[in-house]
Scaffold this motif. Structure first.
Motif, PDB file in Angstrom:
ATOM      1  N   THR A 115      18.490 -57.438 -43.106  1.00  0.00           N
ATOM      2  CA  THR A 115      17.300 -58.030 -42.496  1.00  0.00           C
ATOM      3  C   THR A 115      17.437 -59.541 -42.561  1.00  0.00           C
ATOM      4  N   LEU A 116      17.489 -60.159 -41.380  1.00  0.00           N
ATOM      5  CA  LEU A 116      17.728 -61.594 -41.292  1.00  0.00           C
ATOM      6  C   LEU A 116      16.451 -62.335 -40.919  1.00  0.00           C
ATOM      7  N   ARG A 117      16.273 -63.489 -41.498  1.00  0.00           N
ATOM      8  CA  ARG A 117      15.190 -64.389 -41.134  1.00  0.00           C
ATOM      9  C   ARG A 117      15.618 -65.198 -39.911  1.00  0.00           C
ATOM     10  N   LEU A 118      14.767 -65.269 -38.913  1.00  0.00           N
ATOM     11  CA  LEU A 118      15.037 -66.102 -37.739  1.00  0.00           C
ATOM     12  C   LEU A 118      14.056 -67.273 -37.727  1.00  0.00           C
ATOM     13  N   VAL A 119      14.400 -68.324 -37.040  1.00  0.00           N
ATOM     14  CA  VAL A 119      13.523 -69.500 -36.984  1.00  0.00           C
ATOM     15  C   VAL A 119      13.255 -69.840 -35.521  1.00  0.00           C
ATOM     16  N   PRO A 120      12.229 -70.675 -35.280  1.00  0.00           N
ATOM     17  CA  PRO A 120      11.970 -71.064 -33.888  1.00  0.00           C
ATOM     18  C   PRO A 120      13.202 -71.743 -33.280  1.00  0.00           C
ATOM     19  N   ARG A 121      13.366 -71.547 -31.997  1.00  0.00           N
ATOM     20  CA  ARG A 121      14.529 -72.099 -31.320  1.00  0.00           C
ATOM     21  C   ARG A 121      14.380 -73.614 -31.217  1.00  0.00           C
ATOM     22  N   PRO A 122      15.360 -74.373 -31.665  1.00  0.00           N
ATOM     23  CA  PRO A 122      15.221 -75.828 -31.599  1.00  0.00           C
ATOM     24  C   PRO A 122      15.464 -76.332 -30.182  1.00  0.00           C
ATOM     25  N   ALA A 123      15.118 -77.596 -29.969  1.00  0.00           N
ATOM     26  CA  ALA A 123      15.394 -78.240 -28.684  1.00  0.00           C
ATOM     27  C   ALA A 123      16.898 -78.406 -28.513  1.00  0.00           C
ATOM     28  N   SER A 124      17.339 -78.615 -27.283  1.00  0.00           N
ATOM     29  CA  SER A 124      18.772 -78.823 -27.055  1.00  0.00           C
ATOM     30  C   SER A 124      19.180 -80.155 -27.686  1.00  0.00           C
ATOM     31  N   PRO A 125      20.373 -80.196 -28.258  1.00  0.00           N
ATOM     32  CA  PRO A 125      20.717 -81.348 -29.094  1.00  0.00           C
ATOM     33  C   PRO A 125      21.105 -82.604 -28.310  1.00  0.00           C
ATOM     34  N   HIS A 126      20.837 -83.740 -28.921  1.00  0.00           N
ATOM     35  CA  HIS A 126      21.454 -84.998 -28.520  1.00  0.00           C
ATOM     36  C   HIS A 126      22.716 -85.168 -29.376  1.00  0.00           C
ATOM     37  N   THR A 127      23.706 -85.849 -28.834  1.00  0.00           N
ATOM     38  CA  THR A 127      24.993 -85.947 -29.532  1.00  0.00           C
ATOM     39  C   THR A 127      25.446 -87.406 -29.600  1.00  0.00           C
ATOM     40  N   LEU A 128      26.010 -87.762 -30.744  1.00  0.00           N
ATOM     41  CA  LEU A 128      26.540 -89.117 -30.940  1.00  0.00           C
ATOM     42  C   LEU A 128      27.972 -89.030 -31.452  1.00  0.00           C
ATOM     43  N   VAL A 129      28.832 -89.900 -30.945  1.00  0.00           N
ATOM     44  CA  VAL A 129      30.173 -90.036 -31.530  1.00  0.00           C
ATOM     45  C   VAL A 129      30.378 -91.489 -31.918  1.00  0.00           C
ATOM     46  N   ALA A 184      31.237 -99.289 -37.503  1.00  0.00           N
ATOM     47  CA  ALA A 184      31.731 -98.482 -36.380  1.00  0.00           C
ATOM     48  C   ALA A 184      32.147 -99.406 -35.246  1.00  0.00           C
ATOM     49  N   THR A 185      33.280 -99.099 -34.609  1.00  0.00           N
ATOM     50  CA  THR A 185      33.781 -99.954 -33.530  1.00  0.00           C
ATOM     51  C   THR A 185      33.187 -99.552 -32.183  1.00  0.00           C
ATOM     52  N   ASP A 186      33.125 -98.260 -31.938  1.00  0.00           N
ATOM     53  CA  ASP A 186      32.550 -97.782 -30.682  1.00  0.00           C
ATOM     54  C   ASP A 186      31.619 -96.623 -30.981  1.00  0.00           C
ATOM     55  N   VAL A 187      30.447 -96.683 -30.400  1.00  0.00           N
ATOM     56  CA  VAL A 187      29.476 -95.605 -30.586  1.00  0.00           C
ATOM     57  C   VAL A 187      28.960 -95.171 -29.217  1.00  0.00           C
ATOM     58  N   PHE A 188      28.977 -93.878 -28.953  1.00  0.00           N
ATOM     59  CA  PHE A 188      28.451 -93.352 -27.706  1.00  0.00           C
ATOM     60  C   PHE A 188      27.454 -92.248 -28.035  1.00  0.00           C
ATOM     61  N   SER A 189      26.436 -92.104 -27.191  1.00  0.00           N
ATOM     62  CA  SER A 189      25.524 -90.975 -27.401  1.00  0.00           C
ATOM     63  C   SER A 189      25.045 -90.437 -26.066  1.00  0.00           C
ATOM     64  N   THR A 190      24.563 -89.196 -26.109  1.00  0.00           N
ATOM     65  CA  THR A 190      24.059 -88.562 -24.897  1.00  0.00           C
ATOM     66  C   THR A 190      22.948 -87.593 -25.229  1.00  0.00           C
ATOM     67  N   ASP A 191      21.996 -87.471 -24.320  1.00  0.00           N
ATOM     68  CA  ASP A 191      20.974 -86.438 -24.490  1.00  0.00           C
ATOM     69  C   ASP A 191      21.263 -85.241 -23.593  1.00  0.00           C
ATOM     70  N   ASP A 192      22.420 -85.266 -22.922  1.00  0.00           N
ATOM     71  CA  ASP A 192      22.798 -84.178 -22.027  1.00  0.00           C
ATOM     72  C   ASP A 192      23.591 -83.135 -22.805  1.00  0.00           C
ATOM     73  N   GLU A 193      23.150 -81.880 -22.736  1.00  0.00           N
ATOM     74  CA  GLU A 193      23.772 -80.848 -23.567  1.00  0.00           C
ATOM     75  C   GLU A 193      25.242 -80.648 -23.182  1.00  0.00           C
ATOM     76  N   PHE A 194      25.529 -80.635 -21.870  1.00  0.00           N
ATOM     77  CA  PHE A 194      26.902 -80.411 -21.439  1.00  0.00           C
ATOM     78  C   PHE A 194      27.805 -81.560 -21.883  1.00  0.00           C
ATOM     79  N   GLU A 195      27.332 -82.799 -21.685  1.00  0.00           N
ATOM     80  CA  GLU A 195      28.130 -83.947 -22.111  1.00  0.00           C
ATOM     81  C   GLU A 195      28.324 -83.930 -23.631  1.00  0.00           C
ATOM     82  N   GLY A 196      27.283 -83.458 -24.327  1.00  0.00           N
ATOM     83  CA  GLY A 196      27.386 -83.327 -25.776  1.00  0.00           C
ATOM     84  C   GLY A 196      28.504 -82.377 -26.184  1.00  0.00           C
ATOM     85  N   GLU A 197      28.642 -81.297 -25.417  1.00  0.00           N
ATOM     86  CA  GLU A 197      29.742 -80.355 -25.689  1.00  0.00           C
ATOM     87  C   GLU A 197      31.093 -81.039 -25.500  1.00  0.00           C
ATOM     88  N   VAL A 198      31.182 -81.895 -24.499  1.00  0.00           N
ATOM     89  CA  VAL A 198      32.424 -82.643 -24.268  1.00  0.00           C
ATOM     90  C   VAL A 198      32.697 -83.572 -25.452  1.00  0.00           C
TER      91      VAL A 198
END
Lengths: 466, 466
Positions: free
Chosen positions: B210-224, B302-316
């Motif tokens: 029996t597993l505990r589930l949690v509310p589904r979070p928003a799609s992530p923003h990503t930073l490199v 940090a020398t270079d920082v990039f971020s995105t709120d796009d889920e697909f770009e985040g996967e990249v």
């Protein structure tokens, strides 16, 4: 029996001032907050100063065949640290050190530290120790670990076990072992850390705990909503918990609303069937979470909904929840109980509580940690009225039966202690009871550790031993 | 030894098609993803269809004194389900049912269900099952529970144990027990649910969870963020983890960056000392969390920082992390290892990995779950090159020694299985080893359950048994 000679010999091996044998002092260690009239009187109280003291005491206890009752702040409401006649009560109250490491987000704490002090030390480092049992200002962190304490914040943050990474524990044979580690992914063998959490002093005596801390959340926004019927409030809470992670999601029943209003006079709506008090600490997302909660409450028929982003005003909104305990304590003997039923049956539970209260002439109000399906029925009856005490005890039995009939359970947030052993025995299959006993026996073969609580005292057959 | 007569008798008591004895089929159940050349060959493979099958198998095993190796999807990289000569391999692959209850935010799952399917079923109900071991698309949930699996999301969401509320487990004597419950606050006796999580099939065979589930979070923003030096990246990660709850906080070392760039050609900066890949799924708060992370990274050079709120770009953005495994698998034999060191020593660890790689002529790249202080050194060497395999094994020993020398530990995320028993033995005090053995013996007195993994095979004295 422990004679004075052996006690003197023990005292010589312990830190100065550790051994108490003065009868008046012993009296003050008889009971915990369950105020059990059948509590025993310890032969000796040892106030350990360090792990070595605890080791000496356990070796001494095994040598003399004397039980040991570990004790923190003595705030158990189920008899977890009630004294045993002729036994050693081993108090951890002097072991209060707290050390926070911000870099690894951990705290190393001694068991006697007040939970409030642990929370404050975390806050001083910009961090957060979430568990918030209602007794957090007076209970000890060791007791929280021993009972796997919860609180309103569990709706979002989970229970004490979720924050215990490692511990030092002294086993019945006097050996001290380091369980777990400092990281959530450390896995040095079987998951013994988690096994010792909630073991109520029956497997060993915890002398140090490594706690996981989390980043400090934003100050909460607070929402209150009145519902004509408990079933509507429960349905709203269920939808909220499925969609969001409120940092608090509490529901008071109508009896609780009335009692709070009697006590604090803040114009609560006595005609309401339920009052939901919810919070979000999601920072920039809190406004949106509160808005979603408001819409959900309105969809489910809430009559009045108020919200605030002001922390102080939020405390005022949350005030009725605390008032029910203060109101009952002021005039009555109070029993705070805990049962769990599925949220969709919550209205049946609170209706049933009202009927049981009526039948027994006992005050019963309830407050529910809705996200965890955990309800606290709080019973009150006149101090010193023996007939009323008997009636309250009978009411309590019926409450437990009702919870089970509604598909719920009785052994929940407060632990088992002495007073929920019958409920535990009823909840355990023979195979599961046997497994519990085998683990207990493997760790404490002579059975000296807190022998009257949890599974220790459950008989092979009936489980309802005294 | 099991003769065909007794196997036929067993087959008659089990679901149709459960018993496999065809030698070619048996071969396919010898190894798991640790590809141990010393794996045994099972006498029989039983593919259980239900709890009753598992009970029959364990009773049969005890009667015949034959070990049982439970097996899920066979993706253990530490030999957790490697076969034992002449033993029964008990496969749970046919038990794949998943049932989600949105009202109580729980899922009841059979152990053979793919973790990906559990996550998908939760998502279909608008909920989220967080644990995300990198093998989640092919591993089974039972294996995740048996090893207390982790993953990148643990930075925010914790490990598998945090999501296991209850389970059905068949003990060595064939009895089936229901552990835990359906709520975080259920406490039916000792915390046995948590004890069985991570027990790697040595205490019982899990047939339902029996597993505990949690509310589904928003799609992530990503930073490199690129850093000239690993020490700067580690310091930035430490500050981020103390202030925020990123849903991912990974750091690749320079060798990993170079290997990924060789494979996927996406203009990664090969001159960087470290690449940090972080995410926030905090919904309306995500933008603010990403901004804070960016500032923290810049503060730490940090020398270079990039971020995105796009889920697909985040996967990249997250792609290089996966590329290191794909790159090595394509041309080399691959060993994914796991060690933990304090973040402030991470640069010393990765410098040491580079030196060890150089010394042994082995490719070693690393990726770190920074919030959990957990580093995966990934080793690669040419397929079929025996000398290189020996060198890689030697490198691995040195990696473990280095982690310990840096104040870290070796028994971590992947569990112990067969291949980390030496590391486990080194990490356990004699008293703690004895306590583990007492628990194991109490639950599996004849020692038939997965006898070559975890503490089962550790000797009383040396712990390094084969």
């Amino acid at each position: 029996m422990l004679d004075s000679e052996s006690l003197n010999a023990l005292a010589e091996r312990l830190s100065p001032g550790a051994v108490l044998t003065d009868p008046d002092l012993l009296q003050s260690y008889r009971q915990d907050w369950s105020f059990d009239p059948e509590s025993g009187t310890p032969a000796v109280v040892v106030r350990a100063a360090d792990t070595a003291d605890v080791q000496e005491v356990l070796r001494f206890a095994v040598d003399h065949g004397v039980p040991v009752v570990p004790r923190g702040a003595g705030t158990s409401v189920v008899g977890g640290s009630t004294a045993v006649d002729g036994a050693i009560t081993l108090s951890l109250e002097r072991m209060t050190a707290i050390s926070v490491d911000r870099g690894s987000r951990t705290a190393v704490v001694e068991p006697g530290a007040a939970t409030a002090d642990v929370k404050a030390a975390a806050a001083d480092a910009g961090l957060f120790y979430p568990p918030d049992p209602s007794s957090f200002e007076i209970c000890s962190i060791g007791g929280n670990v021993a009972t796997n304490a919860g609180g309103p914040c569990c709706a979002k943050y989970g229970v004490t076990s979720d924050y215990v990474l490692g511990m030092t524990v002294v086993l019945a044979d006097g050996s001290a072992v380091e369980l777990g580690g400092t990281r959530v992914k450390d896995s040095p063998g079987l998951a013994l850390t988690k096994l010792f959490v909630g073991s109520e002093g029956t497997l060993g005596v915890i002398t140090s705990v490594t706690l996981r801390l989390v980043p400090r959340p934003a100050s909460p926004h607070t929402l209150v909503a009145y519902f004509p019927h408990m079933s509507d409030a429960a349905a709203a809470a269920q939808d909220i918990a499925a969609a969001l992670s409120p940092s608090q999601l509490e529901i008071m029943d109508s009896a609780a609303i009335g009692l709070a209003e009697d006590f604090i006079r803040m114009d609560l709506d006595r005609t309401a069937g339920a009052l939901l008090i919810a919070r979000s600490d999601a920072g920039l997302g809190a406004r949106g979470e509160i808005d979603t909660m408001q819409k959900t409450c309105e969809t489910h028929g809430a009559t009045d909904v108020f919200s605030t982003d002001d922390e102080f005003e939020g405390e005022v909104f949350d005030r009725p929840r605390h008032a029910i305990y203060e109101a009952l304590e002021k005039v009555d003997a109070l029993i705070s109980d805990d049962v769990a039923v599925p949220l969709r049956r919550l209205a049946e539970l609170t209706d049933g509580l009202a009927a049981i209260a009526e039948r027994h002439g006992t005050t019963i109000v309830s407050c529910t940690h809705a996200a965890d399906e955990l309800t606290h029925p709080v019973l009150g009856y006149p101090h010193g009225d023996d007939a009323a005490a008997v009636a309250a005890a009978a009411a309590r039995v019926e409450i437990h039966e009702l919870a089970v009939a509604l598909g719920g359970t009785v052994p929940t947030e407060y632990g088992i202690g002495r007073h929920k052993r019958a409920a535990l025995a009823a909840a355990l299959s023979p195979e599961l009871l046997a497994l519990n006993r085998r683990i207990k026996h493997a760790v404490d073969p002579t059975g000296i550790l807190n022998p009257k609580v949890l599974v220790s005292a459950l008989g092979e057959t009936d489980g309802r031993a005294g």
